[in-house]
Structure formats: structure tokens, C-alpha cells
Design a protein around this motif. Sequence first.
Motif, PDB file in Angstrom:
ATOM      1  N   LEU A  65     -63.349   3.968 100.580  1.00 10.38           N
ATOM      2  CA  LEU A  65     -63.746   2.945  99.617  1.00 10.38           C
ATOM      3  C   LEU A  65     -62.544   2.125  99.171  1.00 10.38           C
ATOM      4  O   LEU A  65     -62.636   0.901  99.017  1.00 10.38           O
ATOM      5  CB  LEU A  65     -64.419   3.603  98.407  1.00 10.38           C
ATOM      6  CG  LEU A  65     -64.935   2.626  97.352  1.00 10.38           C
ATOM      7  CD1 LEU A  65     -65.916   1.627  97.946  1.00 10.38           C
ATOM      8  CD2 LEU A  65     -65.577   3.379  96.197  1.00 10.38           C
ATOM      9  N   GLU A  66     -61.419   2.767  98.985  1.00  9.03           N
ATOM     10  CA  GLU A  66     -60.211   2.048  98.570  1.00  9.03           C
ATOM     11  C   GLU A  66     -59.810   1.016  99.615  1.00  9.03           C
ATOM     12  O   GLU A  66     -59.421  -0.108  99.279  1.00  9.03           O
ATOM     13  CB  GLU A  66     -59.075   3.038  98.328  1.00  9.03           C
ATOM     14  CG  GLU A  66     -57.866   2.424  97.655  1.00  9.03           C
ATOM     15  CD  GLU A  66     -56.909   3.486  97.137  1.00  9.03           C
ATOM     16  OE1 GLU A  66     -56.099   3.153  96.257  1.00  9.03           O
ATOM     17  OE2 GLU A  66     -56.972   4.638  97.606  1.00  9.03           O
ATOM     18  N   SER A  67     -59.932   1.379 100.891  1.00  8.02           N
ATOM     19  CA  SER A  67     -59.617   0.439 101.962  1.00  8.02           C
ATOM     20  C   SER A  67     -60.563  -0.758 101.929  1.00  8.02           C
ATOM     21  O   SER A  67     -60.140  -1.910 102.093  1.00  8.02           O
ATOM     22  CB  SER A  67     -59.702   1.153 103.319  1.00  8.02           C
ATOM     23  OG  SER A  67     -59.483   0.246 104.373  1.00  8.02           O
ATOM     24  N   LEU A  68     -61.848  -0.485 101.702  1.00 11.91           N
ATOM     25  CA  LEU A  68     -62.817  -1.574 101.626  1.00 11.91           C
ATOM     26  C   LEU A  68     -62.525  -2.483 100.440  1.00 11.91           C
ATOM     27  O   LEU A  68     -62.576  -3.719 100.560  1.00 11.91           O
ATOM     28  CB  LEU A  68     -64.234  -1.005 101.501  1.00 11.91           C
ATOM     29  CG  LEU A  68     -65.357  -2.045 101.435  1.00 11.91           C
ATOM     30  CD1 LEU A  68     -65.515  -2.754 102.774  1.00 11.91           C
ATOM     31  CD2 LEU A  68     -66.669  -1.406 101.021  1.00 11.91           C
ATOM     32  N   ALA A  83     -66.388  -5.221  92.980  1.00 10.01           N
ATOM     33  CA  ALA A  83     -66.170  -3.927  93.629  1.00 10.01           C
ATOM     34  C   ALA A  83     -66.504  -2.816  92.652  1.00 10.01           C
ATOM     35  O   ALA A  83     -65.933  -2.734  91.561  1.00 10.01           O
ATOM     36  CB  ALA A  83     -64.727  -3.800  94.091  1.00 10.01           C
ATOM     37  N   SER A  84     -67.449  -1.975  93.055  1.00 11.22           N
ATOM     38  CA  SER A  84     -67.841  -0.847  92.226  1.00 11.22           C
ATOM     39  C   SER A  84     -67.934   0.389  93.114  1.00 11.22           C
ATOM     40  O   SER A  84     -67.356   0.435  94.206  1.00 11.22           O
ATOM     41  CB  SER A  84     -69.175  -1.137  91.521  1.00 11.22           C
ATOM     42  OG  SER A  84     -69.545  -0.079  90.666  1.00 11.22           O
ATOM     43  N   CYS A  85     -68.643   1.389  92.649  1.00 17.40           N
ATOM     44  CA  CYS A  85     -68.910   2.587  93.425  1.00 17.40           C
ATOM     45  C   CYS A  85     -70.151   3.238  92.849  1.00 17.40           C
ATOM     46  O   CYS A  85     -70.579   2.909  91.734  1.00 17.40           O
ATOM     47  CB  CYS A  85     -67.734   3.570  93.376  1.00 17.40           C
ATOM     48  SG  CYS A  85     -67.524   4.335  91.751  1.00 17.40           S
ATOM     49  N   LYS A 102     -60.854   4.455  88.703  1.00 18.46           N
ATOM     50  CA  LYS A 102     -61.697   3.490  87.980  1.00 18.46           C
ATOM     51  C   LYS A 102     -60.945   2.183  87.753  1.00 18.46           C
ATOM     52  O   LYS A 102     -61.538   1.095  87.822  1.00 18.46           O
ATOM     53  CB  LYS A 102     -62.137   4.087  86.640  1.00 18.46           C
ATOM     54  CG  LYS A 102     -62.905   3.128  85.730  1.00 18.46           C
ATOM     55  CD  LYS A 102     -63.297   3.817  84.412  1.00 18.46           C
ATOM     56  CE  LYS A 102     -63.825   2.822  83.391  1.00 18.46           C
ATOM     57  NZ  LYS A 102     -65.104   2.224  83.767  1.00 18.46           N
ATOM     58  N   GLU A 103     -59.650   2.277  87.499  1.00 15.58           N
ATOM     59  CA  GLU A 103     -58.854   1.077  87.230  1.00 15.58           C
ATOM     60  C   GLU A 103     -58.754   0.153  88.438  1.00 15.58           C
ATOM     61  O   GLU A 103     -58.446  -1.030  88.293  1.00 15.58           O
ATOM     62  CB  GLU A 103     -57.448   1.472  86.770  1.00 15.58           C
ATOM     63  CG  GLU A 103     -57.414   2.187  85.425  1.00 15.58           C
ATOM     64  CD  GLU A 103     -58.012   1.344  84.312  1.00 15.58           C
ATOM     65  OE1 GLU A 103     -57.666   0.147  84.233  1.00 15.58           O
ATOM     66  OE2 GLU A 103     -58.838   1.877  83.543  1.00 15.58           O
ATOM     67  N   LYS A 104     -59.016   0.653  89.624  1.00 16.89           N
ATOM     68  CA  LYS A 104     -58.944  -0.168  90.832  1.00 16.89           C
ATOM     69  C   LYS A 104     -60.238  -0.933  91.096  1.00 16.89           C
ATOM     70  O   LYS A 104     -60.290  -1.783  91.982  1.00 16.89           O
ATOM     71  CB  LYS A 104     -58.622   0.721  92.040  1.00 16.89           C
ATOM     72  CG  LYS A 104     -57.252   1.391  91.977  1.00 16.89           C
ATOM     73  CD  LYS A 104     -57.006   2.237  93.210  1.00 16.89           C
ATOM     74  CE  LYS A 104     -55.640   2.914  93.135  1.00 16.89           C
ATOM     75  NZ  LYS A 104     -54.534   1.930  93.224  1.00 16.89           N
ATOM     76  N   LEU A 105     -61.268  -0.626  90.323  1.00 16.99           N
ATOM     77  CA  LEU A 105     -62.583  -1.229  90.526  1.00 16.99           C
ATOM     78  C   LEU A 105     -62.893  -2.209  89.404  1.00 16.99           C
ATOM     79  O   LEU A 105     -62.289  -2.179  88.335  1.00 16.99           O
ATOM     80  CB  LEU A 105     -63.655  -0.142  90.583  1.00 16.99           C
ATOM     81  CG  LEU A 105     -63.459   0.941  91.654  1.00 16.99           C
ATOM     82  CD1 LEU A 105     -64.482   2.053  91.471  1.00 16.99           C
ATOM     83  CD2 LEU A 105     -63.556   0.348  93.049  1.00 16.99           C
ATOM     84  N   ASP A 106     -63.866  -3.075  89.644  1.00 15.72           N
ATOM     85  CA  ASP A 106     -64.301  -4.002  88.602  1.00 15.72           C
ATOM     86  C   ASP A 106     -65.164  -3.299  87.565  1.00 15.72           C
ATOM     87  O   ASP A 106     -65.161  -3.669  86.384  1.00 15.72           O
ATOM     88  CB  ASP A 106     -65.071  -5.166  89.227  1.00 15.72           C
ATOM     89  CG  ASP A 106     -64.192  -6.015  90.136  1.00 15.72           C
ATOM     90  OD1 ASP A 106     -63.098  -6.408  89.696  1.00 15.72           O
ATOM     91  OD2 ASP A 106     -64.598  -6.261  91.287  1.00 15.72           O
ATOM     92  N   LEU A 148     -66.282   6.905  81.717  1.00  9.66           N
ATOM     93  CA  LEU A 148     -66.125   6.521  83.126  1.00  9.66           C
ATOM     94  C   LEU A 148     -67.217   5.562  83.585  1.00  9.66           C
ATOM     95  O   LEU A 148     -67.005   4.790  84.517  1.00  9.66           O
ATOM     96  CB  LEU A 148     -66.144   7.769  84.006  1.00  9.66           C
ATOM     97  CG  LEU A 148     -64.966   8.731  83.831  1.00  9.66           C
ATOM     98  CD1 LEU A 148     -65.231  10.042  84.576  1.00  9.66           C
ATOM     99  CD2 LEU A 148     -63.672   8.093  84.313  1.00  9.66           C
ATOM    100  N   ALA A 149     -68.374   5.615  82.963  1.00 10.09           N
ATOM    101  CA  ALA A 149     -69.533   4.845  83.436  1.00 10.09           C
ATOM    102  C   ALA A 149     -69.658   3.516  82.700  1.00 10.09           C
ATOM    103  O   ALA A 149     -69.713   3.471  81.472  1.00 10.09           O
ATOM    104  CB  ALA A 149     -70.810   5.655  83.248  1.00 10.09           C
ATOM    105  N   ASP A 150     -69.726   2.433  83.471  1.00 10.82           N
ATOM    106  CA  ASP A 150     -70.084   1.119  82.931  1.00 10.82           C
ATOM    107  C   ASP A 150     -71.564   0.841  83.136  1.00 10.82           C
ATOM    108  O   ASP A 150     -72.165   0.082  82.381  1.00 10.82           O
ATOM    109  CB  ASP A 150     -69.262   0.025  83.625  1.00 10.82           C
ATOM    110  CG  ASP A 150     -67.773   0.211  83.420  1.00 10.82           C
ATOM    111  OD1 ASP A 150     -67.317   0.134  82.272  1.00 10.82           O
ATOM    112  OD2 ASP A 150     -67.062   0.453  84.430  1.00 10.82           O
TER     113      ASP A 150
END
Length: 264
Positions: A65-68, A83-85, A102-106, A148-150
Motif C-alpha cells: 500500500l505504501e508503494s501505491l 489515499a486511504s486504507c 496513518k500520517e502517510k495517508l489522507d 485512528l479512524a476518520d
Amino acid sequence: MKINIDTHIHTFVSKCCQDRERTPLKAAELLSKKGFKLIAVTDHLWDNPAVQPNNWLRRHPREELESLVNEMRQTVFPIKVLASCEADMQGPGRIGITPEFKEKLDFVSVASDHFQLRDFTDQPVPAVPEKLAPLMMAMFRDAVRSGLADVLLHPLFPDGYHELYDDTLACVSDAELFDSLSEAAERKVALEINCGVLNAQRSGKFSLESLFRVFETAKKAGCLFTVGSDSHNDGHFELYHLAEDFTERMNITEEDIHPLFRVS
């Protein structure tokens, strides 16, 4: 409400995606032609070193996922793409994402009710509504409070126990439901209107009235919302009319959408 956002789309990184050629760009190009303004890539992930994943979640490591996400940051899209998960939850206190990632995602989406993962997620014993209801509510509250959850995906819908849904929700008092949803509202954790769940309801295994009860209460509690197709193939992009009908019934408007996902 006219649907022009989709914050729950799977790509080839999710092993459940039925289109192994699907990329964020392909999804964005297709939905931009349908008039969409914003989408989010929400692939499965397990990134909690304190908890060993099962075989299914082990196939969704952080590195893929980080690569994507890194590739997405370099891509020019025709519409806004976030970008989420889809972070799974084994049980209270055990969510599959770290604050650092989490900080690497929107934003982060959490599934607190993937009970279909029988060999991983905490299960009601015995599998009856009276045992499932308190477990479902405990996991919902823990996800809300985790920081952790938005977004909570298909909230308060016990996947894997569709046939028990009506009786399970009936075990939850109006006061408990309102209090739990009010906490989500206070913490600005969005609740997802999931097209896949709305489509599954047409099987007749559970009542639309149960979904109405959750979202009517959420609206009264002041919750924020988003809409996700939970798309695993392009055919799932044809289900937005279900969400449009549902939001009309629930009187959910653009003003009720979480600010992260509002578009002009």
C-alpha cells in the motif's frame, strides 16, 4: 442527494479486487466521466506489529500500500483522489494500522465489524444476537475512541452475520445506540453509507428498516457521513442510485458530508 464522491474503492493491491488491472488512475478516469469530483483508494491493510494477522490479512502488508500511495502522489488525476486504507479490527484495542502510517495517508477507514473473518476477528460465543450485539457495539465504540479512524466503514453492520442483523440490532437499546453515535459525532468520525450493504439488503436476509434505524439515529446525533461503493469491480460503480435513494430517505444532504469529502 446526488452522489459525486466515492471514498471506498479497491484496486489491485486488495486481493479481493476482481479486476487485477484496476489502478487508481483507471478508477478516476472512469468516474470522472460519470461526473464524480472526488474518490478515495481504500485498499486492505494490516500494519499492527503487536498482532499477528491471519493468512488473508497477511497478503495485505504495509509495503504494497505504501508503494501505491507513493505512486499516487506522483500521478496527475482528472479528479481529486485521496489515499486511504481499509484497516481491519481484530477486537477492542486491536486495529490494523499504526499512528505512524496513518500520517502517510489522507485519512484512515476502519472496518470494525468484519466478523466474516472467522479465524481472526473476535466472535460471539455462541453465535446468537444476544452475544453479537454487545461485541459489535464494543468494537464500534473502540474504533471511534482509537484516534485512528476518520471513517467507519459499513458501521454497525455485522458482516458475516447478515441473517442475524435485524435481531442483533434489536438487542441494542435506543439510548445505547444514540450515545455511541453521538460519540462518533463529537469526534468527527464519519459514518459510511455503503452501496454494497444497500445492495446486499436486496437479498432479503435483513431489513432495510434496520439500516434506517442506525442512520436516522446518526442524523439526530449530528454525525457526519460519506458514501462508498466498496467497489471490487466496475459493475459496483452502477450502485450509486441506491445511496441516492437512501440519502433522500434519511434527509442526508451535502452539508452532512464530512468536510474532508465535500466538493463544490
